[in-house]
Structures are given as C-alpha cells and as structure tokens.
Design an enzyme around this catalytic site. Structure first.
Site, PDB file in Angstrom:
ATOM      1  CE1 TYR A 222      -4.401  -1.392   0.586  1.00 34.88           C
ATOM      2  CE2 TYR A 222      -2.978  -3.191   1.309  1.00 34.88           C
ATOM      3  CZ  TYR A 222      -4.210  -2.727   0.897  1.00 34.88           C
ATOM      4  OH  TYR A 222      -5.262  -3.599   0.784  1.00 34.88           O
ATOM      5  CG  HIS A 404     -13.640  -1.047   5.432  1.00 35.62           C
ATOM      6  ND1 HIS A 404     -12.511  -1.206   4.670  1.00 35.62           N
ATOM      7  CD2 HIS A 404     -13.212  -0.824   6.692  1.00 35.62           C
ATOM      8  CE1 HIS A 404     -11.436  -1.084   5.438  1.00 35.62           C
ATOM      9  NE2 HIS A 404     -11.837  -0.857   6.675  1.00 35.62           N
ATOM     10  CG  HIS A 406      -9.454  -4.171   9.321  1.00 33.93           C
ATOM     11  ND1 HIS A 406      -9.000  -3.632  10.504  1.00 33.93           N
ATOM     12  CD2 HIS A 406      -9.638  -3.108   8.495  1.00 33.93           C
ATOM     13  CE1 HIS A 406      -8.913  -2.320  10.400  1.00 33.93           C
ATOM     14  NE2 HIS A 406      -9.304  -1.983   9.193  1.00 33.93           N
TER      15      HIS A 406
END
EC number: 1.14.17.1
Length: 625
Positions: A222, A404, A406
C-alpha cells in the site's frame, strides 16, 4: 462428424456417445442467441503480466454473461472459471486444452485435490473462436444460475475469478491437475448495474491526484502519497471521477482511494512512501474520509445529476491522501508508476450536497470474534430512534455503497427495515474480500425515511487464528462498516452501535466462574462504570486482555454469540463533529424483526441448447492450439 473423445470414461459418463460438434474457425455456434457484435464494455487483465485479458458484458433480460478471453501467448491450453474464495480447487471451470491432435473446449470442474473433471452439464457455450493479431480470442456465454451442483452461482457482489495455464498437451482432461499449473486469481464485480450515465456540466474542470514516479515494490504494497488543494480553493462539487492507470501497469494497480483529511491540522508533513513505513507522519491518521475509490474492473463513477460531493472551501482541509494498492505477486521489477484518480468537478454547485454516512459497528474491542470460527457474525444497528432524530422528513436517497472489513471479513450485508419488516437489501456481498473494495453504484436508489432501521451484518473467518480478534482501527483488529453515499446530505455522519460494555463484563465473570476462577477475566481499572463482581482477586485487565484470557470452548463460544444476538446496545448517532444527537443512546433494545425477506433462489434456464450436451472441438491453425 465423429471425433475422438478425451477418454472413453469421460465420453461414457457425459454423453453415451462420442459425437461432438466441429467448430470451424470464425464461425459462431448457432444455438441460442447471437453473440454481441460491439466490444464488450468491461475489461480486466487476469494475470500480472497481462497475457490473459478478460472482457465481459451482462444481459439481465437473458440472465446471461458474455465472456471474451484473450490469450496473447497460448501454449497448450488455459483454464478459466470461478470459485468461492479464489482457489483453483473446487472451482467451476471452462477449459481449452489439446491432446496433441485436436483442441477441445468444455465445461469442467475441479475437486478438492485439484483434479479436473468434465461436467455432465455443459453450461459454458462457445460462440466464437478466432486468431487475432493480439492472440487467440474466445467468446462464450454462461447463465447466471444453472442449477448444476458443480457450477458457481453468479450473483451480485465480488466474484473470485481463477485461471491456470497449460504448458503441454494432455491425453485426457482427467490427466490435468491444478497443483502444477501456473495459476492465479482476480476479483471483480461481474454483475455491473445497468444505469444511465448523467450528462456532465459544460463548465467542469479536472484535477489529477496521482503518484509521482513510484518504483513499484516487488511485493504487495500500500503506497501513500499526500497532496493538497490549491491555496484558497473554493467549494466545488465533484460530479464524476475516473482512474488514471499508467500504461503497462494495468495488472499491477489493484485499487486506489483518495481520503480527505480533517481540518484538525493546519499543516501536515509531506509524505510519499509505504503506508506501513515508520516515517509516515502521525497526522495522516486523521485522513480517513473517503473522497473517491476505484478497484480493478471498475469504470468511471458518476454522481446523480442533481447531487455532487462537496470539497474545498474554508471549512475543509486542503490535504488529500492518495492510497494505491500495488499487487505484484510475480515480483516484476523496474516498473515505475504514476497512477491515480482524475476528479471532475464544477463550481456551479448542484441542488443537493451528497453525503457519506458510516453504518455498522463502532471501532471498539467489545465486539470480538473467537478464534477457529468459519462464519461468525457480528451486527451493527442504525436504529429507528436515530433516523427519526437525524433524517429530514422526506428522507434520504442512497445511490452507492462501499463495504469494509479488515482481514477476516468474508461477507457483508446491509438491510433496510421499516415497521419491523425487512424491506430491501441496500448492499450485499456474499463473497466479500478485504482485498477488493470499491464504491459500487446500486442498481436502484434506496429510500430511507425517519424511523427506518439500517442493519449491517458482517461474517468473519478466523480459522487460522489462535486468539480472539477484537474490534479496532488496527489491521489485525476488525471492522464492520458500510459507507453509504446518499443525498441530500444531513448532519448524521455516523450511525453505528456496539453491545453494552457492562453486559460484556458479566460474560467475562460467567466464563471465569464456569472455569472455577482458573482464567483471569477481571474488568479494567478505568474506563468503565461496571461494578466488579465480588470475590475476584486477579489483576484488572483491558477488554483485549480479557478476551485473550477466555478459554475458547463450546460454552464460551455459544454464550458470546447469544450475548451479541440479544443484549441491548449503545448507539452512536453522531454528527460530523463526533457529537451525538440529543437523546438517550445507552441500553437501547435491539430492533424487532417480525417479517424477513425471502432468500433468493437460483433460477434455472427454462430450456437448453442441443450444443449444451456436446463437447466442442476447436479447429485453430490446423487443429492444434
């Protein structure tokens, strides 16, 4: 014409005959409807090098998907298909392979050992096969649902596409095993919504938010890049945004997001580097408001013609954080990237400001998932009391959604409930992956009125965990969120819940007592007003420490699940300033559901073409692949 079957056993099990249809190059199979003549609108690279490219289109009237697979360098064949989580084992496949003399095309499936079997029900129908200057192009179609137990049911949400490359001929299909193949996966939303594209204003301007000459790392990374708006940049409306992908990097740029920072800081140290870098400024933690998001396979995102997303102005932060997910599993080196997102905006503000609201669970460790769970569900509530207090009389219109979690999230769904009845699904993804997150346009606008309830449930898999996974902001912690995009914008920015902490402390005491005090699960010394049970002598602990002390047997698992399903919740009915709307929000009862929506059942095709029971032999360049 009679052709040799891949093996006598396959032929006997499939057809009882060795008769197959010989496909002449460039001639479409005439059964069924003709293939679409125009280029298919959606396209993604399947492999990191871009040697395999998939295009597709959706026919909702036929409930069929048209696929076009471009193989730039074909060796001895290719496997393509779908599976629940992206494994090439237990997958629904279509296979192009050669035995050294003929090339075959057929519907197949793989078992848990990776062994390939030809399907007795041929639901992938080849429409065209041809050599092009770019490579071999296969056009074929497949219904959404086939009622074949070996087939994948294509539905809304994420689909895990899988592929494998055959490098040598095989005497029969059953001689193929996926274990030794060059293989991979790609995630995509196949069932794109068919919605009209609003006209863009003539005065629109563009702003490119891009990375600057980033050397793509040799592993999945990322990348964070901080940028800022021009000085005294006035308030504008974003009306559309689209990806900017550096040519040649299409298979490496996985997804991109732009976050707007809060105006908590007047200045933030410039930064461009790995999002996990220790040099990343702490101030970037305030950059969490999603402004734009793109993922592989997505096209431009348009706002409704009557609404736009505001950015800029005196009350807004100048700082924007660009986050790019580079996926480089084959360690391609020496590739530089300038990808990003192009914002289209206008100074003529539209009638409505679009808003973004968080639904689901509060980021708190009181919501946790035990280890070794395959499908543990946590649920967050936006209650009728909150929508009654915060929404305008005419309600709001939801037009897009971003789910969303994790790392352990596998499924997310948000349900609209009115007067105790489930009305409709706002967004649902039964094959959700945290590695594929995008803002998705809804197929139709969802209207939410004061007094309605929005229930968001997330399913988690912690089979590889040895300790409980608690809620929180950290990557190894968990979330359950649906960012809904709606208009008109209201003061309500967050409508979420968590269980009452005092009931959780009772759970810990019960676990401790049931194990004769062997495990220490005493409450923390501060941060809670819950009374401590008498007779406890162990040191006080935080909630994560308490969960770490729980012995995860059937009793502790069942009781925790029951606790989450029935006890009162604390509701966060928050304005953008993180201040709650007036009212009592603790110890709120769970919404009562008196009528549920029926689960959709797959629709089987009403009729089948004669070719669906025939193995197709492909004559390409002398009969060989």
């Amino acid at each position: 014409m009679q052709v040799p079957s891949p093996s006598a056993r396959e032929a006997a099990s499939m057809y009882g005959t060795a008769v197959a249809v010989f496909l002449v190059l460039l001639v479409a199979v005439l059964q069924g409807l003709a293939p679409p003549e125009s280029p298919l609108p959606y396209r993604i690279p399947l492999d990191p090098k871009g040697d395999l490219e998939l295009s597709w289109d959706v026919s909702y009237t036929q409930k069929t998907i048209y696929f076009q697979l471009l193989v730039q360098e074909l060796k001895a064949g290719v496997l393509f298909g779908m599976s629940d989580r992206g494994e090439l084992e237990n997958a629904d496949l279509v296979v192009l392979w050669t035995d050294g003399d003929n090339a075959y095309f057929g519907d197949a499936w793989s078992d848990q050992r990776g062994q390939i079997h030809l399907d007795s029900q041929q639901d992938y129908q080849l429409l065209r096969a041809q050599r092009t200057p770019k490579g071999l192009c296969l056009l074929f179609k497949r219904p959404f649902g086939t009622c074949d137990p070996k087939d994948y049911f294509i539905e809304d949400g994420t689909v895990h596409l899988v592929y494998g490359v055959l490098e040598e001929p095989f005497g029969s299909l059953e001689a193929i095993n996926t274990s030794g193949l060059q293989k991979g996966l790609q995630r995509v939303q196949l069932l794109k919504p068919k919605i009209s594209i609003p006209a863009l204003p003539e005065d629109r301007r563009t702003m490119d938010i891009q990375a600057h000459n980033v050397l793509i790392p040799s592993k999945t990374t990322y990348w964070c890049h901080l940028t800022k708006l021009p000085q005294d940049f006035p308030r504008h409306h974003i009306v559309m945004y689209e990806p900017i992908i550096t040519k040649g990097n299409e298979a490496l740029v996985h997804h991109i997001e732009i976050f707007q920072c809060t105006n908590q800081f007047q200045n933030i140290t410039s930064f461009s580097g790995s999002c996990d870098s220790k040099e990343k400024p702490q101030e970037l933690k305030v950059c969490r408001h999603v402004l734009a998001a793109w993922a592989l396979g997505a096209r431009a995102f348009y706002y409704p013609e009557e609404a736009g997303l505001a950015f800029g102005g005196s009350n807004s932060s100048r700082f924007l954080l660009l986050e790019i997910h580079y996926h480089n599993p084959t360690n391609i080196r020496g590739r530089y990237d300038n990808s990003g997102i192009r914002l289209h905006y206008t100074a003529k503000l539209r009638h409505f400001n679009a808003g973004i609201m968080e639904l689901g669970l509060v980021y708190t460790p009181v919501m946790a998932i035990p280890p070794k769970e395959s499908a543990f569900v946590l649920t967050g509530y936006c209650t009728a009391k909150c929508t009654q207090a915060a929404l305008p009389p005419l309600g709001i219109r939801i037009f897009a959604s971003q789910l969303h979690t994790h790392l352990t999230g596998t499924k997310v769904v948000t349900m609209l409930v009115r007067d105790g009845q489930e009305i409709e699904i706002v967004n649902r993804d039964d094959h959700y992956s945290p590695n594929f997150q995008e803002i998705r346009m809804l197929k139709k606008t969802v209207y939410v009125y004061p007094g309605d309830v929005l229930i968001t449930s997330c399913t988690y898999n912690t089979e590889d965990k040895n300790e409980a996974t608690v809620g929180g902001l950290g990557t190894q912690e968990e979330m359950c969120v649906n960012y809904i995009h709606y208009y008109p914008q209201t003061q309500l920015e967050l409508c979420k819940s968590h269980i009452d902490p005092c009931f959780l402390q009772k759970y810990f005491h019960l676990v401790n007592r049931s194990n004769l005090g062997e495990y220490c699960t005493c409450p923390q010394a501060s941060g809670t007003t819950c009374p401590q049970a008498s007779g406890t002598t162990c040191p006080r602990a935080s909630v994560p420490e308490q969960f770490a002390s729980v012995p995860w047997n059937s009793f502790s698992r069942v009781v925790l699940k029951a606790l989450y399903d029935f006890i009162p919740v604390t509701v966060h009915c928050n304005k953008s300033s993180a201040v709650r709307f007036p009212g009592k929000w603790d110890l709120q009862p769970l919404p009562e559901i008196i009528s549920k929506l029926k689960e959709p059942t797959p629709r089987c095709p009403t009729s089948r073409d004669q070719s669906s029971s025939s193995l197709t032999v492909v004559n390409i360049g002398g009969g060989k692949v």
